[in-house]
Design a protein around this motif. Structure first.
Motif, mmCIF file in Angstrom:
data_model
loop_
_atom_site.group_PDB
_atom_site.id
_atom_site.type_symbol
_atom_site.label_atom_id
_atom_site.label_comp_id
_atom_site.label_asym_id
_atom_site.label_seq_id
_atom_site.Cartn_x
_atom_site.Cartn_y
_atom_site.Cartn_z
ATOM 1 N N GLU A 1 -2.271 -22.093 -13.903
ATOM 2 C CA GLU A 1 -2.361 -22.545 -15.295
ATOM 3 C C GLU A 1 -2.683 -21.381 -16.232
ATOM 4 O O GLU A 1 -3.502 -20.516 -15.926
ATOM 5 N N ASP A 2 -2.031 -21.370 -17.395
ATOM 6 C CA ASP A 2 -2.209 -20.391 -18.471
ATOM 7 C C ASP A 2 -1.485 -19.071 -18.201
ATOM 8 O O ASP A 2 -1.596 -18.137 -18.988
ATOM 9 N N ASP A 3 -0.737 -18.978 -17.104
ATOM 10 C CA ASP A 3 0.082 -17.794 -16.867
ATOM 11 C C ASP A 3 1.247 -17.756 -17.844
ATOM 12 O O ASP A 3 1.777 -18.799 -18.259
ATOM 13 N N ILE A 4 1.674 -16.541 -18.192
ATOM 14 C CA ILE A 4 2.907 -16.335 -18.952
ATOM 15 C C ILE A 4 3.913 -15.689 -18.004
ATOM 16 O O ILE A 4 3.621 -14.660 -17.378
ATOM 17 N N VAL A 5 5.071 -16.309 -17.886
ATOM 18 C CA VAL A 5 6.138 -15.776 -17.046
ATOM 19 C C VAL A 5 7.212 -15.217 -17.955
ATOM 20 O O VAL A 5 7.625 -15.872 -18.916
ATOM 21 N N LEU A 6 7.644 -13.989 -17.707
ATOM 22 C CA LEU A 6 8.677 -13.414 -18.551
ATOM 23 C C LEU A 6 9.721 -12.678 -17.720
ATOM 24 O O LEU A 6 9.423 -12.167 -16.627
ATOM 25 N N ALA A 7 10.935 -12.648 -18.246
ATOM 26 C CA ALA A 7 12.018 -11.943 -17.569
ATOM 27 C C ALA A 7 11.837 -10.447 -17.777
ATOM 28 O O ALA A 7 11.675 -9.984 -18.907
ATOM 29 N N VAL A 8 11.857 -9.682 -16.696
ATOM 30 C CA VAL A 8 11.755 -8.223 -16.786
ATOM 31 C C VAL A 8 13.035 -7.544 -16.276
ATOM 32 O O VAL A 8 13.139 -6.332 -16.321
ATOM 33 N N ARG A 9 13.979 -8.338 -15.830
ATOM 34 C CA ARG A 9 15.296 -7.823 -15.447
ATOM 35 C C ARG A 9 16.337 -8.832 -15.918
ATOM 36 O O ARG A 9 16.197 -10.021 -15.693
ATOM 37 N N GLY A 10 17.352 -8.331 -16.592
ATOM 38 C CA GLY A 10 18.414 -9.227 -17.054
ATOM 39 C C GLY A 10 18.123 -9.824 -18.407
ATOM 40 O O GLY A 10 18.308 -9.173 -19.437
ATOM 41 N N SER A 11 17.622 -11.043 -18.443
ATOM 42 C CA SER A 11 17.429 -11.794 -19.700
ATOM 43 C C SER A 11 16.105 -11.433 -20.369
ATOM 44 O O SER A 11 15.214 -12.287 -20.498
ATOM 45 N N LEU A 12 15.967 -10.186 -20.812
ATOM 46 C CA LEU A 12 14.715 -9.760 -21.443
ATOM 47 C C LEU A 12 14.424 -10.628 -22.667
ATOM 48 O O LEU A 12 15.317 -10.971 -23.437
ATOM 49 N N GLY A 13 13.165 -10.962 -22.856
ATOM 50 C CA GLY A 13 12.766 -11.804 -23.978
ATOM 51 C C GLY A 13 12.590 -13.256 -23.596
ATOM 52 O O GLY A 13 11.959 -14.015 -24.321
ATOM 53 N N ALA A 14 13.151 -13.670 -22.447
ATOM 54 C CA ALA A 14 12.971 -15.047 -21.986
ATOM 55 C C ALA A 14 11.559 -15.219 -21.450
ATOM 56 O O ALA A 14 11.062 -14.380 -20.698
ATOM 57 N N LEU A 15 10.902 -16.316 -21.858
ATOM 58 C CA LEU A 15 9.497 -16.540 -21.513
ATOM 59 C C LEU A 15 9.263 -17.985 -21.090
ATOM 60 O O LEU A 15 10.001 -18.889 -21.467
ATOM 61 N N GLY A 16 8.198 -18.172 -20.325
ATOM 62 C CA GLY A 16 7.754 -19.511 -19.971
ATOM 63 C C GLY A 16 6.240 -19.520 -19.845
ATOM 64 O O GLY A 16 5.635 -18.498 -19.484
ATOM 65 N N TYR A 17 5.631 -20.659 -20.154
ATOM 66 C CA TYR A 17 4.172 -20.777 -20.110
ATOM 67 C C TYR A 17 3.788 -21.871 -19.127
ATOM 68 O O TYR A 17 4.368 -22.960 -19.137
ATOM 69 N N VAL A 18 2.801 -21.597 -18.269
ATOM 70 C CA VAL A 18 2.353 -22.567 -17.265
ATOM 71 C C VAL A 18 1.271 -23.438 -17.882
ATOM 72 O O VAL A 18 0.154 -22.981 -18.121
ATOM 73 N N LYS A 19 1.602 -24.711 -18.128
ATOM 74 C CA LYS A 19 0.657 -25.634 -18.765
ATOM 75 C C LYS A 19 -0.183 -26.403 -17.759
ATOM 76 O O LYS A 19 -1.297 -26.800 -18.051
ATOM 77 N N ASP A 20 0.348 -26.632 -16.582
ATOM 78 C CA ASP A 20 -0.233 -27.566 -15.630
ATOM 79 C C ASP A 20 -1.127 -26.856 -14.629
ATOM 80 O O ASP A 20 -0.690 -25.936 -13.940
ATOM 81 N N GLU A 21 -2.371 -27.287 -14.542
ATOM 82 C CA GLU A 21 -3.307 -26.660 -13.610
ATOM 83 C C GLU A 21 -2.942 -26.935 -12.148
ATOM 84 O O GLU A 21 -3.407 -26.246 -11.242
ATOM 85 N N LEU B 1 11.363 -19.647 -9.026
ATOM 86 C CA LEU B 1 12.015 -19.555 -10.324
ATOM 87 C C LEU B 1 12.695 -18.210 -10.553
ATOM 88 O O LEU B 1 12.276 -17.177 -10.036
ATOM 89 N N ARG B 2 13.745 -18.252 -11.390
ATOM 90 C CA ARG B 2 14.434 -17.041 -11.838
ATOM 91 C C ARG B 2 14.607 -17.120 -13.356
ATOM 92 O O ARG B 2 14.113 -18.053 -13.985
ATOM 93 N N GLY B 3 15.301 -16.143 -13.944
ATOM 94 C CA GLY B 3 15.408 -16.063 -15.402
ATOM 95 C C GLY B 3 15.966 -17.309 -16.050
ATOM 96 O O GLY B 3 15.562 -17.685 -17.155
ATOM 97 N N SER B 4 16.913 -17.977 -15.397
ATOM 98 C CA SER B 4 17.535 -19.164 -15.977
ATOM 99 C C SER B 4 16.574 -20.348 -16.068
ATOM 100 O O SER B 4 16.880 -21.352 -16.709
ATOM 101 N N ASN B 5 15.398 -20.220 -15.439
ATOM 102 C CA ASN B 5 14.399 -21.299 -15.495
ATOM 103 C C ASN B 5 13.403 -21.119 -16.636
ATOM 104 O O ASN B 5 12.449 -21.887 -16.748
ATOM 105 N N LEU B 6 13.624 -20.119 -17.492
ATOM 106 C CA LEU B 6 12.775 -19.890 -18.664
ATOM 107 C C LEU B 6 13.565 -20.266 -19.908
ATOM 108 O O LEU B 6 14.665 -19.757 -20.127
ATOM 109 N N ARG B 7 13.010 -21.162 -20.749
ATOM 110 C CA ARG B 7 13.732 -21.559 -21.956
ATOM 111 C C ARG B 7 12.758 -21.897 -23.064
ATOM 112 O O ARG B 7 11.969 -22.829 -22.962
#
Length: 411
Positions: A90-110, A57-63
């Motif tokens: 599961e339960d990880d938080i993925v966030l953009a740290v380069r480019g699209s700052l503020g974009a986030l995603g949450y891992v729901k599936d174990e 995944l990259r930043g464009s995969n967080l919405r």
């Protein structure tokens, strides 16, 4: 660390009244890791297909707090196992740290074990004091977004080093209350995701309908006559009625330019009056029901039906159906693959892609000889568009509800 009366959200679940504690993220028992440094895009030899690979995944995969697999790269399972960081659980938080700052995603599936590139980082919380499901909603709130964006250390490219991320103050609250808040937002997120999937499915259905109805593989009962090929110029008028917008005569009318038209959609956005736009150059006058077509960059497929009288940009054409073609039938013709391919092919010259009048007039329309069949096709497709628009409206309402709750449920 702070815990006082100010740290109380405006909206609470019943049974909770204690002030929230604020603590730096780095002071919690959380684990932080960057994505794979230097691995923004896998090498050709490391790529795999969707069925046999692992999403990279990259930043464009967080919405909007979701991990979106669409358009993800896929790496081989061997490469995934080789990479020592960036594995998701599961339960990880993925966030953009380069480019699209503020974009986030949450891992729901174990069962997910995806990987992330160097644009992203992972926060893995200690569930004994801070739930990832709760934290991701705080980071999506305007307060959380403000904290993340204020720690940008980049110039040309925005960056959020892990050291700065650890300084972000976050609320620490009773785990039961975290669970209630997390469950609420999970329900709303599920509704939003389901509504978005419905929109995607409806748009795919419309695409199939356009194809089947206009290539005549599907016909309404009672119609069997072969369709006819007719020149555009015989059926469609392109208005030359250009007027001066500075006279004051048109001040209260709407103005439509390509920027107001969403691609592949009749939806209009950010409409203003001629007076509010402070227009100075010549514009085309149109009537309610005329078709406005963007002639610049036809690959963007910008066209709409005018909801009222107004003026349109010189970068558009105002189309008026003549005898022999129904308005809605003409409108939906603009969305067919055949028309799209033609406009793109003739507009590919040096500079800005553009289709001129002569090129449009040379196009051959293939139309149903019966105006009644044309009308049935147009009305049928409009019902599909109406359903898409209603679903879009529901999605907007859900997103506004979530935005309001994010503001009131977090300090």
């Amino acid at each position: 660390m702070s815990k006082d009366a100010k740290n109380v959200p405006a909206l609470r679940f019943r049974g909770y009244s204690d002030a929230w504690e604020k603590r730096k993220l780095g002071e919690t028992n959380s684990y932080f890791t960057d994505g794979n440094y230097g691995e923004s895009y896998p090498k050709e030899s490391e790529l795999s297909d969707k069925e046999n690979g692992v999403p990279f995944l990259r930043g464009s995969n967080l919405r909007n707090g979701e991990l979106i697999e669409d358009n993800a790269n896929y790496i081989t399972k061997e490469k995934h196992a080789e990479l020592t960081s960036g594995h998701l659980v599961e339960d990880d938080i993925v966030l953009a740290v380069r480019g699209s700052l503020g974009a986030l995603g949450y891992v729901k599936d174990e069962n997910i074990d995806w990987n992330i590139n160097s644009q992203l980082a992972v926060i893995r919380t200690d569930k004994s004091e801070l739930s990832g499901k709760f934290l991701v909603q705080f980071l999506l709130s305007w307060r959380g977004q403000k904290e993340l964006l204020s720690r940008n250390t980049g110039t040309a490219l925005k960056q959020l080093p892990i050291k700065q991320l650890k300084d972000v103050p976050v609320p620490i609250v009773n785990l039961d209350e975290q669970k209630e808040i997390g469950a609420l937002f999970s329900s709303i997120d599920n509704l939003i995701a389901a509504t978005q999937r419905r929109i995607d499915a409806l748009e795919q259905a419309k695409k199939a309908l356009l194809q089947r109805l206009f290539d005549q593989s599907w016909r309404f009962k009672g119609y069997s006559d072969p369709w006819e090929k007719r020149k555009w110029s015989q059926l469609v008028g392109i208005s030359k009625n250009m007027v001066d917008p500075t006279t004051g005569k048109y001040d209260s009318l709407i103005h439509i330019g390509p920027g107001n038209i969403r691609s592949n959609s009749r939806e209009l956005v950010d409409l203003k009056t001629v007076k509010d736009e402070n227009l100075i150059s010549g514009k085309f006058h149109f009537d309610k029901g005329d078709i406005i077509y963007g002639k610049i960059n036809p690959q963007l497929a910008k066209y709409t039906i005018a909801p009222a009288e107004g003026l349109s940009s010189a970068d558009t054409y105002v189309l008026k159906p003549k005898s022999g073609i129904e308005r809605l039938f003409l409108y939906y013709t603009l969305g067919t693959n055949r028309f799209f391919k033609y406009t793109v092919s003739v507009s590919q010259r040096t500079g800005m892609p553009k289709i001129n009048r002569d090129e449009l007039n040379a196009y051959s329309l293939i139309i149903a000889p019966s105006l009644f069949e044309q009308k049935r096709i147009g009305l049928f497709l409009r019902k599909t568009d109406d359903l898409i628009a209603a679903t879009q409206s529901r999605l907007s309402s859900l997103e506004l509800l979530k935005k309001s709750l994010l503001q009131d449920l977090f300090i």
